[in-house]
Enzyme design. Structure first.
Site, short mmCIF file in Angstrom:
data_model
loop_
_atom_site.label_atom_id
_atom_site.label_comp_id
_atom_site.label_asym_id
_atom_site.label_seq_id
_atom_site.Cartn_x
_atom_site.Cartn_y
_atom_site.Cartn_z
N ARG A 48 94.57 24.75 14.48
CA ARG A 48 94.35 23.48 15.14
C ARG A 48 93.80 22.47 14.13
NH1 ARG A 48 96.92 24.28 19.95
NH2 ARG A 48 96.01 25.95 21.21
N ASP A 83 91.86 37.71 22.00
CA ASP A 83 92.68 38.07 23.17
C ASP A 83 92.62 37.02 24.26
OD1 ASP A 83 93.48 40.53 22.08
OD2 ASP A 83 91.71 41.56 22.86
N GLN A 84 91.42 36.50 24.53
CA GLN A 84 91.25 35.60 25.67
C GLN A 84 91.89 34.23 25.46
OE1 GLN A 84 88.88 36.71 23.65
NE2 GLN A 84 87.13 35.32 23.43
N HIS A 108 97.27 43.58 18.02
CA HIS A 108 96.67 44.28 19.17
C HIS A 108 97.60 44.05 20.35
CE1 HIS A 108 93.86 46.07 21.84
NE2 HIS A 108 93.26 44.97 22.26
N ASP A 191 92.44 51.77 21.95
CA ASP A 191 91.56 50.83 21.25
C ASP A 191 90.43 50.37 22.17
OD1 ASP A 191 91.30 48.95 18.75
OD2 ASP A 191 91.14 47.61 20.47
N SER A 252 70.44 69.25 7.49
CA SER A 252 69.63 70.47 7.47
C SER A 252 70.07 71.43 8.57
CB SER A 252 68.15 70.12 7.69
OG SER A 252 67.94 69.68 9.03
#
Length: 335
Positions: A48, A83-84, A108, A191, A252
């Protein structure tokens, strides 16, 4: 057995013959764009006009234009925005400029898998998803190696979508480390599950709960911080290098015995039942709808949760202690 591709499996000429638009210049976007450019690919970055990332992209000697202009020019468009925000950007800036034979890429599968983006039938749709944050994708490429990637094809109109996706993975360094073939469904659901149940949600709650258990019992917050958060990196490094067996070999005998006998008392059948519920919410799309509803409504609840977590006692103590560690460069998110 999973199918894994490497350098010899990729045809670099496929991506070298394309103009690639990388939409976004955040964690993944900057890494993809810079790696591709250094691999010899013509890259345009879509941002943008008001984006504060424009200066960074131009300083990297990359060609910058609006998302709409970049999508119009490109043969291959990789969308790397949150994503949103992705579906709105796709509809307004990318979809109008897709032409038959173009390739649409994602890192994704969220929006495609859950139906928020439905590409036209005459374009290829694939995913190249590095399994690591963008700064590692960039750094490892610069060092001559790479981050493993996932490769999936959602729509193969041309018959060459997988080959082009693999060529793109070559361009960002993924084939140096290995590219695992998967599907949009598998990548998306595993994911989200990993983020919520272990990598982010599960680990965060274990850390906070164990810290507060010690503090409430009267132990110093500083001691509790070291035992429940600071030392976690040492364990994770061992797991990364050699799995559970190497971690257990390196600690340990006392710690190993406590692992076997007390771990199952922390993660119980009830916990595993909740894990299955979380997975079902992901598979059904309930989580995706909840998240997009939250952000479309302004994200007030999300921002409130973020602010409350930043004020948690372990965060307050941690900031103070990290300032005293000369071997660290303390990091903090912007206010």
């Amino acid at each position: 057995m999973a199918e894994v591709f490497y350098e010899a499996d990729a045809d670099p000429s496929l991506i070298l013959g394309k103009t690639v638009a990388v939409i976004g210049f955040g964690s993944q976007g900057h890494a993809h764009a810079m790696n591709l450019a250094e691999s010899g690919v013509r890259v345009v970055v879509g941002l943008r006009e008001e984006s504060n990332r424009q200066r960074q992209a131009k300083e990297a000697d990359l060609e910058v234009m609006t998302p709409s202009e970049a999508a119009r020019l490109a043969d291959v468009t990789m969308i790397l925005v949150p994503d949103q925000h992705m579906a709105g950007l796709y509809r307004g800036d990318v979809a109008p400029h897709l032409e038959p034979g173009d390739t649409l890429l994602f890192a994704h599968g969220f929006n495609v898998h859950f139906g928020h983006i439905t590409p036209p039938a005459d374009v290829d749709v694939a995913m190249v998803a590095p399994k690591g944050p963008g700064h590692l994708v960039r750094r490892t490429y610069s060092e001559g190696s790479g981050v493993p990637c996932l490769l999936a094809v959602h729509q193969d109109t041309s018959g060459t979508a997988e080959a082009l996706g693999l060529s793109y993975a070559w361009g960002i360094g993924g084939t140096r480390a290995g590219v695992l073939k998967t599907t949009f469904q598998e990548e998306t659901e595993t994911d989200l599950f990993g983020e919520q149940v272990i990598l982010c949600g599960g680990v965060s709650e274990l850390i906070k709960s164990s810290f507060m258990t010690l503090v409430d019992a009267g132990y110093q917050p500083e001691s509790a911080y070291f035992e429940t958060l600071h030392e976690l990196k040492l364990i994770v490094d061992l797991l990364y290098e050699g799995g559970l067996s190497w971690m257990r070999y390196s600690i340990s005998d006392t710690a190993e015995y406590g692992d076997y006998t007390r771990g199952p008392r922390i993660i119980t059948d009830e916990t595993r039942a909740v894990m299955r519920q979380v997975l079902e919410e992901i598979q059904s799309g309930a989580f995706a709808r909840e998240w997009l509803d939250e952000t479309s409504g302004g994200g007030e609840r999300f921002r409130a949760m973020r602010e409350a977590e930043r004020r948690h006692p372990i965060e307050v103590v941690g900031r103070e202690l990290r300032d005293l560690m000369p071997f660290l460069t303390p990091k903090a998110p912007p206010e």
